[in-house]
Design a protein around this motif. Structure first.
Motif, PDB file in Angstrom:
ATOM      1  N   THR A  58       0.704  -1.463  -0.254  1.00  9.88           N
ATOM      2  CA  THR A  58       0.029  -0.143   0.126  1.00  9.88           C
ATOM      3  C   THR A  58       0.954   1.431   0.577  1.00  9.88           C
ATOM      4  O   THR A  58       2.188   0.878  -0.227  1.00  9.88           O
ATOM      5  N   TYR A  59       0.119   2.084  -0.392  1.00 10.62           N
ATOM      6  CA  TYR A  59       0.576   3.489  -0.116  1.00 10.62           C
ATOM      7  C   TYR A  59       0.340   4.351   1.330  1.00 10.62           C
ATOM      8  O   TYR A  59      -0.360   4.095   2.048  1.00 10.62           O
ATOM      9  N   ILE A  60       1.011   5.249   2.127  1.00 11.09           N
ATOM     10  CA  ILE A  60       1.073   5.476   3.679  1.00 11.09           C
ATOM     11  C   ILE A  60       0.970   7.161   3.355  1.00 11.09           C
ATOM     12  O   ILE A  60       1.980   7.608   2.696  1.00 11.09           O
ATOM     13  N   VAL A  86      -5.376  10.163   6.057  1.00 13.45           N
ATOM     14  CA  VAL A  86      -4.755   9.015   5.786  1.00 13.45           C
ATOM     15  C   VAL A  86      -4.956   7.711   5.067  1.00 13.45           C
ATOM     16  O   VAL A  86      -6.513   8.165   4.312  1.00 13.45           O
ATOM     17  N   ILE A  87      -4.731   6.595   4.615  1.00 14.28           N
ATOM     18  CA  ILE A  87      -4.614   5.987   3.366  1.00 14.28           C
ATOM     19  C   ILE A  87      -5.484   4.655   3.793  1.00 14.28           C
ATOM     20  O   ILE A  87      -4.841   4.719   5.109  1.00 14.28           O
ATOM     21  N   ASN A  88      -6.509   4.119   3.342  1.00 14.78           N
ATOM     22  CA  ASN A  88      -6.661   2.844   4.644  1.00 14.78           C
ATOM     23  C   ASN A  88      -5.928   1.907   3.331  1.00 14.78           C
ATOM     24  O   ASN A  88      -6.234   1.161   2.216  1.00 14.78           O
ATOM     25  N   VAL A 142      -7.004  12.251  -6.378  1.00  8.13           N
ATOM     26  CA  VAL A 142      -6.679  10.759  -8.089  1.00  8.13           C
ATOM     27  C   VAL A 142      -6.602   9.660  -7.884  1.00  8.13           C
ATOM     28  O   VAL A 142      -6.418   9.093  -8.547  1.00  8.13           O
ATOM     29  N   CYS A 143      -6.695   9.672  -6.703  1.00  8.23           N
ATOM     30  CA  CYS A 143      -7.110   7.585  -6.227  1.00  8.23           C
ATOM     31  C   CYS A 143      -8.436   7.037  -6.915  1.00  8.23           C
ATOM     32  O   CYS A 143      -9.226   7.553  -6.659  1.00  8.23           O
ATOM     33  N   PRO A 144      -7.899   6.532  -7.466  1.00  7.76           N
ATOM     34  CA  PRO A 144      -8.863   5.484  -8.330  1.00  7.76           C
ATOM     35  C   PRO A 144     -10.016   4.702  -7.517  1.00  7.76           C
ATOM     36  O   PRO A 144     -10.515   4.739  -8.107  1.00  7.76           O
ATOM     37  N   VAL A 145     -10.021   4.163  -6.215  1.00  4.54           N
ATOM     38  CA  VAL A 145     -10.889   4.129  -5.174  1.00  4.54           C
ATOM     39  C   VAL A 145     -11.440   4.576  -4.132  1.00  4.54           C
ATOM     40  O   VAL A 145     -11.588   3.946  -2.741  1.00  4.54           O
ATOM     41  N   ASP A 146     -10.567   5.568  -3.924  1.00  8.62           N
ATOM     42  CA  ASP A 146     -11.606   6.340  -3.078  1.00  8.62           C
ATOM     43  C   ASP A 146     -10.499   6.210  -1.823  1.00  8.62           C
ATOM     44  O   ASP A 146     -11.949   6.316  -0.903  1.00  8.62           O
ATOM     45  N   CYS A 147      -9.393   6.431  -1.681  1.00  6.75           N
ATOM     46  CA  CYS A 147      -9.177   5.363   0.416  1.00  6.75           C
ATOM     47  C   CYS A 147      -8.902   6.286   0.627  1.00  6.75           C
ATOM     48  O   CYS A 147      -8.051   5.894   2.009  1.00  6.75           O
ATOM     49  N   PHE A 148      -8.250   7.558   0.631  1.00  5.34           N
ATOM     50  CA  PHE A 148      -8.232   8.532   1.831  1.00  5.34           C
ATOM     51  C   PHE A 148      -9.430   9.042   3.186  1.00  5.34           C
ATOM     52  O   PHE A 148     -10.771   8.843   2.365  1.00  5.34           O
ATOM     53  N   TYR A 149      -8.845   9.063   4.132  1.00  2.00           N
ATOM     54  CA  TYR A 149      -9.859   9.425   5.123  1.00  2.00           C
ATOM     55  C   TYR A 149      -9.677  10.415   5.983  1.00  2.00           C
ATOM     56  O   TYR A 149      -7.570  10.723   5.777  1.00  2.00           O
ATOM     57  N   GLU A 156      -7.744  -1.028   1.330  1.00  2.16           N
ATOM     58  CA  GLU A 156      -8.095  -0.774  -0.113  1.00  2.16           C
ATOM     59  C   GLU A 156      -7.424   0.405  -1.218  1.00  2.16           C
ATOM     60  O   GLU A 156      -7.626  -0.259  -2.409  1.00  2.16           O
ATOM     61  N   CYS A 157      -6.298   0.681  -1.236  1.00  2.00           N
ATOM     62  CA  CYS A 157      -5.387   1.116  -1.443  1.00  2.00           C
ATOM     63  C   CYS A 157      -4.907  -0.624  -3.088  1.00  2.00           C
ATOM     64  O   CYS A 157      -4.249  -0.908  -2.224  1.00  2.00           O
ATOM     65  N   ILE A 158      -4.872   0.255  -3.526  1.00  2.43           N
ATOM     66  CA  ILE A 158      -5.235  -0.891  -5.173  1.00  2.43           C
ATOM     67  C   ILE A 158      -2.668  -0.475  -5.770  1.00  2.43           C
ATOM     68  O   ILE A 158      -2.500  -1.229  -6.643  1.00  2.43           O
ATOM     69  N   ASP A 159      -2.143   0.778  -4.624  1.00  9.04           N
ATOM     70  CA  ASP A 159      -1.055   0.623  -4.342  1.00  9.04           C
ATOM     71  C   ASP A 159      -0.713   1.171  -6.099  1.00  9.04           C
ATOM     72  O   ASP A 159       0.516   0.563  -6.472  1.00  9.04           O
ATOM     73  N   CYS A 160      -1.119   1.952  -6.699  1.00  8.79           N
ATOM     74  CA  CYS A 160      -1.082   2.318  -8.309  1.00  8.79           C
ATOM     75  C   CYS A 160       0.061   3.728  -8.550  1.00  8.79           C
ATOM     76  O   CYS A 160       0.546   3.912  -9.261  1.00  8.79           O
ATOM     77  N   GLY A 161       0.195   4.315  -6.636  1.00  6.95           N
ATOM     78  CA  GLY A 161       1.501   5.060  -7.189  1.00  6.95           C
ATOM     79  C   GLY A 161       0.895   6.396  -7.547  1.00  6.95           C
ATOM     80  O   GLY A 161       1.564   7.925  -7.398  1.00  6.95           O
ATOM     81  N   VAL A 162      -0.238   6.495  -8.219  1.00  7.33           N
ATOM     82  CA  VAL A 162      -0.453   8.357  -8.486  1.00  7.33           C
ATOM     83  C   VAL A 162      -0.642   9.361  -7.916  1.00  7.33           C
ATOM     84  O   VAL A 162      -0.430  10.093  -8.004  1.00  7.33           O
ATOM     85  N   CYS A 163      -1.308   8.982  -6.604  1.00  2.98           N
ATOM     86  CA  CYS A 163      -1.577  10.050  -6.010  1.00  2.98           C
ATOM     87  C   CYS A 163       0.071  10.689  -5.052  1.00  2.98           C
ATOM     88  O   CYS A 163       0.506  12.263  -4.697  1.00  2.98           O
ATOM     89  N   GLU A 164       0.725   9.746  -5.474  1.00  2.70           N
ATOM     90  CA  GLU A 164       2.096  10.074  -4.217  1.00  2.70           C
ATOM     91  C   GLU A 164       3.250  11.638  -5.061  1.00  2.70           C
ATOM     92  O   GLU A 164       3.333  12.273  -3.707  1.00  2.70           O
TER      93      GLU A 164
HETATM   94 FE1  SF4 Z   1      -4.887   5.636  -3.584  1.00  9.53          FE
HETATM   95 FE2  SF4 Z   1      -3.467   4.460  -5.893  1.00  9.53          FE
HETATM   96 FE3  SF4 Z   1      -2.451   6.110  -3.752  1.00  9.53          FE
HETATM   97 FE4  SF4 Z   1      -3.149   3.633  -2.797  1.00  9.53          FE
HETATM   98  S1  SF4 Z   1      -1.476   4.393  -4.151  1.00  9.53           S
HETATM   99  S2  SF4 Z   1      -4.313   5.522  -2.413  1.00  9.53           S
HETATM  100  S3  SF4 Z   1      -5.104   3.754  -4.321  1.00  9.53           S
HETATM  101  S4  SF4 Z   1      -3.930   6.947  -5.363  1.00  9.53           S
END
Ligand code: SF4
Ligand code: F3S
Length: 113
Positions: A2-4, A34-36, A20-27, A39-47
């Motif tokens: 996951t990302y954190i 924080v990221i759940n 930008v999160c495709p699975v809406d996993c920010f809280y 739920e995070c699919i490890d896509c890295g788009v948010c970094e």
């Molecule tokens: Fe969302 Fe992808 Fe970032 Fe995980 S790595 S929190 S899925 S944007």
């Protein structure tokens, strides 16, 4: 994996990451996000979206998995956030600070969106 969200987010909470999160996993907490990890699919788009480099892959966590624990625990307690809100007025002041968790982390929930 996951990302954190890590220490730089605290008291900055810029929220460029949430839309930008495709699975809406920010809280949302009162002064950080924080990221759940479940739920995070490890896509890295948010970094690269975070201007203060608060988002990192799990591999960059501190020894003992400190930030994975924090993200996991508070994602269960705080509301989901998918829309960028207004960052705190004093976000700039806290951008360069280190060790903010011990001094400023708030366990209170944010409003979510
Ligand atoms: Fe969302 Fe992808 Fe970032 Fe995980 S790595 S929190 S899925 S944007
Ligand atoms: Fe925090 Fe960076 Fe997102 S400061 S709210 S992780 S854009």
């Amino acid at each position: 994996m996951t990302y954190i969200v890590m220490d730089p987010c605290i008291k900055c909470k810029l929220m460029d990451c949430v839309e930008v999160c495709p699975v809406d996993c920010f809280y949302e907490g009162e002064n950080s996000l924080v990221i759940n990890p479940d739920e995070c699919i490890d896509c890295g788009v948010c970094e690269p979206e975070c201007p203060v480099d608060a988002i990192k892959p799990q591999a960059d966590d501190e020894p003992g998995g400190k930030w994975l624990k924090i993200n996991t625990e508070y994602a269960k307690l705080w509301p989901n956030i998918t829309v960028k809100g207004t960052p705190p007025n004093d976000a700039k002041v806290f951008e360069q600070e280190a060790g903010k968790f011990e001094r400023f982390f708030s366990t209170k929930p944010g409003r979510g969106s």
